[in-house]
Motif scaffolding. Structure first.
Motif, short mmCIF file in Angstrom:
data_model
loop_
_atom_site.label_atom_id
_atom_site.label_comp_id
_atom_site.label_asym_id
_atom_site.label_seq_id
_atom_site.Cartn_x
_atom_site.Cartn_y
_atom_site.Cartn_z
N GLU A 249 0.86 -1.18 0.00
CA GLU A 249 0.00 0.00 0.00
C GLU A 249 0.89 1.23 0.00
OE1 GLU A 249 -4.06 -1.25 2.32
OE2 GLU A 249 -2.37 -0.57 3.52
N PHE A 250 0.37 2.33 -0.52
CA PHE A 250 1.13 3.58 -0.49
C PHE A 250 0.23 4.71 -0.01
CE2 PHE A 250 -0.22 2.92 -4.99
CZ PHE A 250 -1.08 4.01 -5.15
N SER A 251 0.86 5.75 0.50
CA SER A 251 0.16 6.96 0.88
C SER A 251 0.29 8.00 -0.22
CB SER A 251 0.72 7.53 2.19
OG SER A 251 0.51 6.65 3.26
N ARG A 265 -4.31 12.28 4.02
CA ARG A 265 -3.67 11.35 3.10
C ARG A 265 -4.39 10.01 3.07
NH1 ARG A 265 2.77 12.64 4.29
NH2 ARG A 265 2.64 14.84 3.64
N LYS A 267 -4.56 5.93 1.95
CA LYS A 267 -3.76 4.76 1.61
C LYS A 267 -4.42 4.08 0.43
CE LYS A 267 -1.01 3.46 5.57
NZ LYS A 267 -0.58 2.33 6.41
N ARG A 268 -3.61 3.78 -0.59
CA ARG A 268 -4.13 3.23 -1.83
C ARG A 268 -3.21 2.12 -2.31
NH1 ARG A 268 -7.02 7.34 -4.64
NH2 ARG A 268 -7.63 5.64 -6.03
N ASN A 269 -3.69 1.34 -3.28
CA ASN A 269 -2.79 0.51 -4.08
C ASN A 269 -2.86 0.87 -5.55
OD1 ASN A 269 -4.94 -1.13 -5.34
ND2 ASN A 269 -5.18 -1.99 -3.28
N PHE A 283 5.76 4.77 0.04
CA PHE A 283 5.46 3.48 0.65
C PHE A 283 6.65 3.01 1.47
CE2 PHE A 283 7.53 2.38 -3.32
CZ PHE A 283 8.31 1.28 -3.02
#
Length: 321
Positions: A249-251, A265, A267-269, A283
């Motif tokens: 996952e990344f912000s 912010r 969190k997504r993929n 990430f």
């Protein structure tokens, strides 16, 4: 001068497959850059080459690295067969320096002429630059690049990568047949060269690139376990590109050069990068392996000359052993 910026000891900003723009610093602290707009033969992948437009012999153009507060002079030399200009996408500059002739009031740069853009870097963040003359043609011929401005309060990371998303309408069935081009001196050279024209006015794109390269020729993004990694994304193509990251996952930390407050912010993929947008994502490298990062439009992860297997707008995040 590349990598670290003078007086700025942060992590180097790296644009895989693309060089940084060299500059010199004058006694008064002004940073001088030189961009040469010119026809370029560029290899997209596996011997597939295109006749495009680039800066300093490169598609995309070299990454311009500056610091917030710098005063810059960027001389643009036009070696194209047509007029051009450069727009500093997202930067706050004076009207004359914005690079939009006609309604914008900026100078047009005729073939064989040069113009020097001068302005102070007021912002920090991820920005782009591109032609704004016949931009429907010249942008899609390759006249584009990234501009990164570092700020005093930039959040520290261990790796900092820059990725520019582009797409190409390569005329696979139509090699240029004129003998005037040095690669076309003989019919046998024409058939072996794999140098193709591109149609910038077509909506039928068949090659999709990250920093001018399609997979498997995209350079991997190396990381080590435990590192904090930033990826700066820019899109100067016709389509949006939903970039999807496997195994992590990344912000989402910034948009169009503007930092996103910590509490806002997400969190997504996957993040959709629309034309003209820049996004920063970060990430934690906590899942060792080789992980793909790619556009999730299925046709954008193929190459027109080899439809089987992965290709196109895809790269690998590779953990160093």
């Amino acid at each position: 001068m590349h990598g670290y910026l003078p007086g700025n000891p942060q992590t180097p900003i790296i644009t895989p497959n693309v060089k940084d723009a060299p500059f010199r610093v004058l006694k008064n602290g002004v940073k001088q850059f030189h961009l040469r707009a010119e026809p370029v033969v560029h290899e997209l992948v596996n011997g597939i080459k295109i006749r495009g437009y680039g800066y300093n012999g490169s598609i995309p153009g070299p990454t311009i690295l500056v610091n917030q507060g710098d005063y810059v002079q960027i001389t643009v030399e036009n070696r194209l067969p047509e007029a051009t200009s450069v727009h500093w996408h997202g930067l706050i500059v004076s009207n004359r320096m914005d690079g939009v002739p006609g309604p914008g009031g900026s100078p047009i740069i005729q073939p064989g002429e040069s113009f020097t853009y001068e302005f102070r870097i007021q912002q920090s963040g991820t920005f782009m630059y591109h032609s704004h003359v016949h931009d429907a043609k010249q942008e899609l011929m390759g006249l584009a690049g990234m501009l990164i401005s570092r700020g005093i309060y930039e959040e520290p990371v261990d790796r900092d990568y820059v990725l520019l998303l582009q797409e190409w309408a390569v005329q696979m069935e139509m090699r240029q047949q004129t003998s005037s081009h040095p690669m076309n001196d003989h019919p046998s050279k024409r058939s072996a060269s794999n140098i193709y024209d591109i149609d910038p006015m077509s909506m039928m794109f068949n090659f999709f690139t990250i920093n001018g390269k399609a997979y498997p020729d995209t350079a991997p993004l190396f990381v080590r376990y435990g590192e904090r990694v930033r990826i700066r994304l820019g899109n100067l193509s016709m389509d949006s590109h939903p970039m999807h990251f496997h195994g992590h996952e990344f912000s989402v930390t910034a948009v169009d050069g503007n930092p996103i407050p910590m509490m806002a912010r997400l969190k997504r993929n996957t993040i959709n990068v629309a034309p003209g947008e820049t996004w920063n994502i970060e990430f934690l490298a906590n899942n060792p392996g080789n992980w793909v990062f790619h556009c999730h439009k299925p046709h954008h992860t193929t190459n027109a000359h080899a439809m089987e297997g992965m290709g196109g707008m895809l790269t690998i995040v590779r953990y160093a052993k």
